[in-house]
Design an enzyme around this catalytic site. Structure first.
Site, PDB file in Angstrom:
ATOM      1  CD  GLU A   1      -1.438  -6.301   5.619  1.00  0.00           C
ATOM      2  OE1 GLU A   1      -0.904  -6.493   4.256  1.00  0.00           O
ATOM      3  OE2 GLU A   1      -1.229  -5.024   6.010  1.00  0.00           O
TER       4      GLU A   1
ATOM      5  CG  HIS B   1      -3.610  -3.395   3.367  1.00  0.00           C
ATOM      6  ND1 HIS B   1      -2.473  -2.849   4.161  1.00  0.00           N
ATOM      7  CD2 HIS B   1      -4.070  -2.360   2.890  1.00  0.00           C
ATOM      8  CE1 HIS B   1      -2.641  -1.714   4.119  1.00  0.00           C
ATOM      9  NE2 HIS B   1      -3.512  -1.345   3.292  1.00  0.00           N
TER      10      HIS B   1
ATOM     11  CB  CYS C   1      -1.183  -0.059   1.060  1.00  0.00           C
ATOM     12  SG  CYS C   1      -2.387   0.997   0.765  1.00  0.00           S
TER      13      CYS C   1
END
Ligand code: GLN
EC number: 6.3.4.2
Length: 537
Positions: free
Chosen positions: A514, A512, A377
């Site tokens: 994650e 993202h 990001c």
């Protein structure tokens, strides 16, 4: 579908006891016993969502696939249950009041006096049951501790639900602290007794007590708690600090937690298959390999604000039989000597100007030294700014987030994409301050043959989650590509990923990764980054 069974989890004595992990662990055991399980987190604060709360105070904002900004516990639930939850799996007091007041304004209550009981409690019960209806089990975690003024309406709603749904369908679990007093060399049960007394005063008798402590509870201590709190001693579960959170479900089974759960909810013999899970936990605890990743961030003193990313490294490590050592490097104090000692550099997402020049310096170091790099990001955005400044040699390059009037806005805001209903590119906005974020899951079309494609097993279209306002400016795309920084992922004309030719692994992603990483299903681009870092000499 059979009636939903509810497990209400409250906390005692103090917060940060790991209630979220307890809920996730119980959910995992039920899921591995063949049930369809969901988890709901209730946050008793007045904010309507955590989207605009400071990460310093609140930890990470977790984003669901459907674009809700939620409490970080939702992230734990998804990581343990290996499933997507939705915006309905987290609500706050602010949302409850907002909807009660909206109903009152619309006249839905027909002029009645609006009260906490029954109007607010009914709203709470309704929301809990709406989430519960699609699964066999709903675990409900109430934030805060018993005794907090904010929590009262929720405890009352839980008490009523047990009355309405029947004792076989509702189980109450209390997670509490049993402190160890070093000078006396003793575990103290009094705080737990007080907190359970308070719960019982409200009309809730917990059937299981999960006792968090530094040391395992002896049989005597368990019996003392059982007697004082009016439960069986096999229903007192000792939960000492675990070497990894993923070990908690295993610890719970070893403590025999399934018996009181099964007895309380009339489930018969539960036999969860935890063999794969167990193997992954063993890989986390005793991996044969090792890698050091430099993590360049500004909230380095507060690891809670990067929760999902740190967990994603644990997942990648378990998958690669590797210990991923994360070395935090403060973006306000970057030194080449620190960067020289790691095998890969990660620049995570972020907001605001503080620390960005340090991040850019770290990115430059990674690019010039062939050091594997992953930018997430803001990390991708800064990689593009770094390239524009130092390779394209354009002057005054920036993001309009940091300098509205820079000459070369490499990263900018696209007004066109804002608030077009029905368009997939609509930006969800949650509050005037939260504004116009691009939130939640979007497709990313991957360039064939790219490093990103390799990471995602040559899939052409993937879905990952977003949380940002600014975008890469396509005006510079050609210039970037000519010099080797190519676009490797896009979505409806938006640049979603870039990577550098002639570099072992230099990848930036606007999404993202994650947020979709789970122990049993680690995120592919993070695994690939760790693998590449391992190969770095
Ligand atoms: N601040 C940047 C933006 O809003 C990046 C956000 C992020 O990293 N999550 O676009």
């Amino acid at each position: 579908m059979a009636e939903t069974k509810y497990i209400f989890v409250t906390g005692g004595v103090l917060s940060s006891l790991g209630k979220g992990i307890s809920c996730s662990s119980i959910g995992t055991l039920l899921q591995h016993s063949g049930f369809n399980v969901s988890i709901l987190k209730i946050d008793p604060y007045i904010n309507v969502d955590p989207g605009t709360m400071s990460p310093l105070e609140h930890g990470e904002v977790f984003v669901t696939a459907d674009g809700a900004e939620t409490d970080l516990d939702i992230g734990h639930y998804e990581r343990f249950l290996n499933m997507n939850l939705s915006r309905n799996n987290n609500f706050t007091t602010g949302q409850i009041y907002l909807s009660v007041i909206e109903k009152e304004r619309k006249g839905d209550y027909l002029g009645k006096t609006i009260q906490i009981v029954p109007h607010v409690t009914n709203e709470i019960k309704q929301r809990i049951m709406n989430v519960g209806q699609d699964s066999e089990f709903l675990i409900v975690e109430l934030g805060g501790t018993v005794g907090d003024i904010e929590g009262m309406p929720y405890l009352e709603a839980m008490r009523q639900l047990k009355h309405e749904l029947g004792a076989n369908n509702v189980l109450s679990i209390h997670v509490t602290l049993v402190p160890y007093i070093r000078v006396a060399d003793e575990l103290k049960t009094k705080p737990t007794q007080h907190s359970v007394q308070e719960l019982r005063r409200i009309g809730i008798t917990p059937q299981i007590i999960i006792a968090r402590s530094e040391l395992p509870l002896s049989k005597d201590t368990k019996e003392k708690i059982a007697l004082a709190c009016d439960i069986n001693s096999n229903s007192v579960i000792s939960a000492e600090d675990a070497s990894t959170i993923y070990k908690c479900p295993i610890n719970f089974i070893n403590q025999g937690i399934l018996e009181p759960i099964s007895n309380g909810l009339h489930l018969g013999n539960l036999q969860p298959d935890m063999s794969d899970w167990d193997m992954l936990v063993k890989k986390i605890l005793s991996p044969t390999k090792n890698v050091q990743i430099g993590f360049v961030g500004k909230y380095i003193s507060l690891k809670e604000s990067y929760k999902s990313l740190l967990e994603a490294f644990v997942h990648a490590g378990a998958n690669l039989d590797t210990k991923v050592e994360v070395i935090f490097i403060d973006s306000e104090h970057i030194e080449d000597s620190k960067l020289a000692n790691v095998q890969g550099i990660l620049v995570p997402g972020g907001f605001g100007e503080r620390g960005i020049e340090g991040k850019i310096a770290a990115i430059r170091y990674a690019r010039e030294n062939n050091l594997p790099f992953l930018g997430i990001c803001l990390g991708m955005q800064l990689a593009m700014i770094e390239f524009a400044r130092n390779v394209l040699e354009l002057d005054d390059c920036n993001s309009t987030e940091f300098n509205k009037h820079c000459k070369n806005p490499i990263i900018y805001m696209i007004e066109d994409f804002i608030d077009i209903e029905g368009n997939k590119q609509v930006r969800t906005h949650t509050s005037p301050l939260g504004g116009t974020m691009r939130l939640g899951e979007y497709e990313c079309h991957i360039k064939v043959g790219s490093r990103l494609a390799k990471a995602y097993n040559d899939e052409k279209v993937i879905k990952e989650r977003h949380r940002h306002r600014y975008e890469a400016n396509p005006k510079y795309r050609e210039a970037f590509e000519k010099k080797g920084l190519v676009v490797s992922g896009e979505c409806n004309g938006l640049i979603e990923a870039v990577e550098l030719n002639f570099h072992p692994f230099f990848v930036g992603v606007q999404f993202h990764p994650e947020f979709t990483s789970r122990l049993q299903n680690p995120n592919r681009v993070i695994v690939e980054f760790v693998k590449q870092a391992q190969g770095y000499k």
